[in-house]
Write a protein that holds these residues in place. Sequence first.
Motif, PDB file in Angstrom:
ATOM      1  N   PHE A 200       0.675  -1.146   0.055  1.00 13.06           N
ATOM      2  CA  PHE A 200      -0.030  -0.062   0.075  1.00 13.06           C
ATOM      3  C   PHE A 200       0.711   1.207  -0.097  1.00 13.06           C
ATOM      4  O   PHE A 200       0.602   2.218  -0.653  1.00 13.06           O
ATOM      5  CB  PHE A 200      -1.078   0.084   1.249  1.00 13.06           C
ATOM      6  CG  PHE A 200      -2.135  -1.022   1.175  1.00 13.06           C
ATOM      7  CD1 PHE A 200      -3.028  -0.863   0.088  1.00 13.06           C
ATOM      8  CD2 PHE A 200      -2.215  -2.280   1.766  1.00 13.06           C
ATOM      9  CE1 PHE A 200      -4.074  -1.713   0.011  1.00 13.06           C
ATOM     10  CE2 PHE A 200      -2.804  -3.046   1.933  1.00 13.06           C
ATOM     11  CZ  PHE A 200      -4.070  -2.836   0.787  1.00 13.06           C
ATOM     12  N   VAL A 201       1.903   1.203   0.508  1.00 18.61           N
ATOM     13  CA  VAL A 201       2.970   2.377   0.771  1.00 18.61           C
ATOM     14  C   VAL A 201       3.379   2.385  -0.908  1.00 18.61           C
ATOM     15  O   VAL A 201       3.587   3.547  -1.526  1.00 18.61           O
ATOM     16  CB  VAL A 201       4.139   1.975   1.515  1.00 18.61           C
ATOM     17  CG1 VAL A 201       5.421   3.059   1.211  1.00 18.61           C
ATOM     18  CG2 VAL A 201       3.875   1.900   2.878  1.00 18.61           C
ATOM     19  N   ALA A 202       3.754   1.414  -1.648  1.00 13.90           N
ATOM     20  CA  ALA A 202       4.183   1.444  -3.049  1.00 13.90           C
ATOM     21  C   ALA A 202       2.946   1.989  -3.813  1.00 13.90           C
ATOM     22  O   ALA A 202       3.428   2.576  -4.838  1.00 13.90           O
ATOM     23  CB  ALA A 202       4.477   0.048  -3.457  1.00 13.90           C
ATOM     24  N   ALA A 203       1.746   1.573  -3.521  1.00 13.43           N
ATOM     25  CA  ALA A 203       0.574   1.964  -4.354  1.00 13.43           C
ATOM     26  C   ALA A 203       0.382   3.486  -4.253  1.00 13.43           C
ATOM     27  O   ALA A 203      -0.032   4.113  -4.991  1.00 13.43           O
ATOM     28  CB  ALA A 203      -0.677   1.309  -3.923  1.00 13.43           C
ATOM     29  N   LEU A 204       0.651   4.095  -3.101  1.00 12.75           N
ATOM     30  CA  LEU A 204       0.679   5.739  -2.947  1.00 12.75           C
ATOM     31  C   LEU A 204       1.727   6.266  -3.956  1.00 12.75           C
ATOM     32  O   LEU A 204       1.498   7.529  -4.119  1.00 12.75           O
ATOM     33  CB  LEU A 204       1.236   6.106  -1.380  1.00 12.75           C
ATOM     34  CG  LEU A 204       0.203   5.558  -0.335  1.00 12.75           C
ATOM     35  CD1 LEU A 204       0.824   5.915   1.055  1.00 12.75           C
ATOM     36  CD2 LEU A 204      -1.162   6.266  -0.457  1.00 12.75           C
ATOM     37  N   ALA A 205       2.569   5.552  -4.576  1.00 10.52           N
ATOM     38  CA  ALA A 205       3.559   6.397  -5.602  1.00 10.52           C
ATOM     39  C   ALA A 205       2.755   6.352  -6.862  1.00 10.52           C
ATOM     40  O   ALA A 205       3.422   6.965  -7.669  1.00 10.52           O
ATOM     41  CB  ALA A 205       5.103   5.706  -5.470  1.00 10.52           C
ATOM     42  N   SER A 206       1.772   5.490  -6.808  1.00 11.01           N
ATOM     43  CA  SER A 206       1.160   5.269  -8.542  1.00 11.01           C
ATOM     44  C   SER A 206       0.873   6.724  -9.219  1.00 11.01           C
ATOM     45  O   SER A 206       1.089   6.761 -10.267  1.00 11.01           O
ATOM     46  CB  SER A 206      -0.135   4.231  -8.284  1.00 11.01           C
ATOM     47  OG  SER A 206      -0.569   4.143  -9.584  1.00 11.01           O
ATOM     48  N   GLY A 258       7.502  -4.638  -9.002  1.00 11.15           N
ATOM     49  CA  GLY A 258       6.890  -5.030 -10.152  1.00 11.15           C
ATOM     50  C   GLY A 258       5.608  -3.857 -10.208  1.00 11.15           C
ATOM     51  O   GLY A 258       5.182  -3.472 -11.337  1.00 11.15           O
ATOM     52  N   MET A 259       4.955  -3.660  -9.309  1.00 11.78           N
ATOM     53  CA  MET A 259       3.922  -2.471  -9.081  1.00 11.78           C
ATOM     54  C   MET A 259       4.221  -1.250  -9.707  1.00 11.78           C
ATOM     55  O   MET A 259       3.698  -0.881 -10.516  1.00 11.78           O
ATOM     56  CB  MET A 259       3.234  -2.375  -7.771  1.00 11.78           C
ATOM     57  CG  MET A 259       2.553  -3.678  -7.148  1.00 11.78           C
ATOM     58  SD  MET A 259       2.300  -3.410  -5.493  1.00 11.78           S
ATOM     59  CE  MET A 259       1.178  -1.754  -5.318  1.00 11.78           C
ATOM     60  N   ILE A 260       5.443  -0.952  -9.286  1.00  9.03           N
ATOM     61  CA  ILE A 260       6.214   0.445  -9.666  1.00  9.03           C
ATOM     62  C   ILE A 260       6.386   0.294 -11.099  1.00  9.03           C
ATOM     63  O   ILE A 260       6.202   1.350 -11.995  1.00  9.03           O
ATOM     64  CB  ILE A 260       7.425   0.690  -9.248  1.00  9.03           C
ATOM     65  CG1 ILE A 260       7.092   1.147  -7.608  1.00  9.03           C
ATOM     66  CG2 ILE A 260       8.228   1.861  -9.802  1.00  9.03           C
ATOM     67  CD1 ILE A 260       7.857   1.389  -6.582  1.00  9.03           C
TER      68      ILE A 260
END
Length: 452
Positions: A200-206, A258-260
Amino acid sequence: MARAGMAAGFLYLAACMILGGSSAAGLLANAALQVMAVLILAILAFRQGASLFRGPLGALMIFGVLFMVFAALQAVPLPPGVWTALPGRAVAERAFDQLGLSLPYMSWSLNPDGAIAAALSILPPLAMVALLVRGGEWSRLLPVAIAILAVIAMLLGVAQQAGSRDSPLYFYAFTNWGSMVGFFANVNHQATLLLMSLPFVAALASPTLRGGRLLDQDRIPKLLILACLYALLAGAVAIGGSRMGLALLLPVTLFCIGMIVTDLTGRVSRLWLGSVALMLAAGAIVLAGSGAVLKQELSSQPGEVGTTRGIMWQRTADIVPAFMPAGSGFGTFVPLYRMNEEPDRRTRTYANHAHNDYLEWVLETGVAGILLLGAFFLWWGRRMVAVWRTPAASLGRAGSVATAALMLHSLVDYPVRTAAIAVLAAIACTFLAREPAPKPKDDPARTARRRG
């Protein structure tokens, strides 16, 4: 109405995190969370009715209700002619016969109180899903709330480790004293919370990364803050004392990368998939070879043979066939495990769970539970494929990684039995459910025919 729902959602999430850190030790706290869940569900059912079971989150609501009904049915008294026909009930039948008593009505579960407790345990995650059925845009703020709560749990854990054994910062009497447990009773559940917060921290960078806008100067400070936050939470997992948490840190981080990459390019990189597959295979081989988690002693009393996860799994697996296909019923693991221990190999360790939630689930629920769990895995797998094929589904991808970490950790522990982790899993599943599926590409010939 929207603001009231937002406030209720955030406050209930915080309450579950603070009060729901133990499945057994926090009896009164869990009861309070369940009462709050009943009130939330009653209000939403009155206002929204059957619409709670429609839309993208309808399947989650149905899964929750099915679990509750399944557990409640296990507590219903059955005539002697019915319950004695269930596998594994001969020992109870002999006990009544030796006492000279006639056979009474008994439930499917050998522990009806445990079945009722299992039915009530689903209320907090079910209430959170219901709050998010019409969550609107405020639900997009939940990753921020999750990150904040994870940081608070991390800081609390640091303060606990820095304090003494008598520190008032520990929430439970039976806990890992001197360790970073945060809101929980043990380090493994703390590790699960931190691991689930990382995607979810990584998703905040989306929003910053999507479309290749990485070099936008105005967005660099936000990226640096998120990178530091990720590093802090990952570091807390690494030093927290949970071996499985440490083992899962690398795969979770790889999938966050991979999300990034997907946000930057709009597609899943085949090179990244190949690299992840190779690294995960290598990690699995190393983990299987070392057997670190299996050999970790769960008891260390002087002068006695330690109890390991491997021993517990073998003993639990030995009990399963006697109760198939019906299962022994929710809440029966502890007495059955103690009854089937060899007297000369008993330790003073209290085996409250099998430390493998799937094995314990099979013992207590039988074939019906396997089918219910299989249906959930099928839903999860289809949604995971969908969100990773959809460029704009960053929160859905975060939900898939968070739930995958939870499911893998459940192989060696029981984190989802705490209300805190169960509610966090419910939030992750809502993101996994509500993100749009990829749109099928138009066939030129079909398009021409429609125009014609």
